[in-house]
Scaffold this motif. Structure first.
Motif, PDB file in Angstrom:
ATOM      1  N   ASN A 106      -1.969 116.914-103.678  1.00 32.90           N
ATOM      2  CA  ASN A 106      -2.275 117.097-105.092  1.00 32.90           C
ATOM      3  C   ASN A 106      -2.047 115.755-105.766  1.00 32.90           C
ATOM      4  O   ASN A 106      -1.013 115.500-106.367  1.00 32.90           O
ATOM      5  CB  ASN A 106      -1.368 118.195-105.656  1.00 32.90           C
ATOM      6  CG  ASN A 106      -1.461 118.329-107.166  1.00 32.90           C
ATOM      7  OD1 ASN A 106      -2.484 118.024-107.771  1.00 32.90           O
ATOM      8  ND2 ASN A 106      -0.374 118.778-107.766  1.00 32.90           N
ATOM      9  N   HIS A 135       2.759 116.097-103.857  1.00 27.16           N
ATOM     10  CA  HIS A 135       2.303 115.978-105.241  1.00 27.16           C
ATOM     11  C   HIS A 135       2.514 114.541-105.709  1.00 27.16           C
ATOM     12  O   HIS A 135       3.559 113.949-105.441  1.00 27.16           O
ATOM     13  CB  HIS A 135       3.100 116.907-106.155  1.00 27.16           C
ATOM     14  CG  HIS A 135       3.062 118.347-105.761  1.00 27.16           C
ATOM     15  ND1 HIS A 135       2.002 119.171-106.051  1.00 27.16           N
ATOM     16  CD2 HIS A 135       3.971 119.114-105.082  1.00 27.16           C
ATOM     17  CE1 HIS A 135       2.247 120.383-105.585  1.00 27.16           C
ATOM     18  NE2 HIS A 135       3.438 120.375-104.986  1.00 27.16           N
ATOM     19  N   LEU A 137       1.946 113.030-109.451  1.00 28.93           N
ATOM     20  CA  LEU A 137       1.498 113.454-110.772  1.00 28.93           C
ATOM     21  C   LEU A 137       2.144 112.614-111.867  1.00 28.93           C
ATOM     22  O   LEU A 137       3.256 112.113-111.698  1.00 28.93           O
ATOM     23  CB  LEU A 137       1.847 114.929-110.985  1.00 28.93           C
ATOM     24  CG  LEU A 137       1.212 115.922-110.003  1.00 28.93           C
ATOM     25  CD1 LEU A 137       1.787 117.316-110.212  1.00 28.93           C
ATOM     26  CD2 LEU A 137      -0.299 115.945-110.149  1.00 28.93           C
TER      27      LEU A 137
END
Length: 276
Positions: A106, A135, A137
């Motif tokens: 992600n 992730h 982010l």
């Protein structure tokens, strides 16, 4: 966001250590490879992975060098042969899609999805038991980049709620390819900059996705369906802090300070109190 040098370094390190196994990967977002071939070659060499012998034309080529023979991506554009799925929708119910993978990435995608519960549930469901989720982010800065930035405690509570093993929590500053292991002190030192937060989790069981409850209030939660917790984030590395003020400011006493004289509140106070 794209695949950058620190992601390649993290994946190569996890592969060499044996924490990353299996040969299937799915990405949220059809990611471009941002890092140049020369740097990829140096990273792979450092971890005794296959050399770059031909130009890397896309993410699938890169991940093949990292040991992945099965590559998928989900993207609303359908570009690069990606699956044309809406991540705001439950992939199993909407598209009858139930394939699982050894690695789910992600990389700067979830923040562009409005339905956060669904997108993180989809990530959970796409990952095999024993597989990893990475992730990367935005956490600070990146103004107007997307819908959301993510606090470090978001990842801590996400892992707690779902029993994930935390493999790594780290961050980069101003998009420079150097990962700093997360501590509250180091994060606070850089939080006026553009920070990307990296979290790597291992899925350890096949339980359904559980929505986190904010750990600051979990001990007093009376709602059913959430994991009970006696942990107090106020006593951990995930405790909150203020950048430029303190909670005393919420009492309004500072309205008499010179910089507040010409605000609407200051003017009203002077009018109602007969002040000049």
């Amino acid at each position: 966001m794209g695949i950058n040098a620190e992601l390649v370094n993290m994946a190569a390190s996890l592969r060499q250590s044996g924490k990353l196994t299996g040969a299937s990967i799915i990405e949220l977002g059809a990611q471009d490879v941002c890092v140049v071939d020369e740097v990829i070659g140096r990273i792979l060499s450092r971890f005794a992975l296959p050399r770059v012998t031909t130009p890397i034309s896309g993410a699938a080529d890169l991940y093949k060098l990292l040991g992945f023979s099965t590559y998928r991506a989900i993207d609303a554009s359908g570009q690069q042969g990606s699956l044309l799925f809406d991540l705001n929708e439950d992939l199993q119910r909407r598209y009858n899609y139930s394939e699982t993978f050894d690695l789910v990435t992600n990389l700067g995608t979830a923040e562009h999805c409005f339905d956060q519960r669904t997108v993180f549930s989809n990530i959970h469901n796409l990952c095999k038991v024993g597989g990893l989720m990475i992730h990367a982010l935005p956490a600070q800065g990146n103004v107007n980049h997307a819908f959301y930035n993510y606090h470090p405690r978001f990842f801590a509570d996400l892992a707690t709620a779902n029993g994930y093993e935390v493999i790594d929590l780290s961050f980069t500053v101003d998009y420079k390819p150097a990962l700093t292991g997360y501590t509250r002190g180091d994060f606070q030192k850089w939080d006026s900059h553009d920070i990307l937060f990296y979290a790597c989790f291992k899925k350890v069981d096949d339980k359904e996705f559980r929505v986190p409850f904010d750990g600051m209030f979990a001990a007093n939660n009376q709602l059913e369906g959430y994991m009970a917790s006696s942990a107090d984030p106020l006593k951990t590395e995930f405790s909150p802090y203020l950048k430029g003020g303190n909670w005393e400011n919420t009492k309004g006493r500072s309205i008499d300070e010179p910089e507040h004289k010409n605000t609407l509140g200051g003017i009203l106070k002077r009018l109602l109190g007969g002040q000049k």
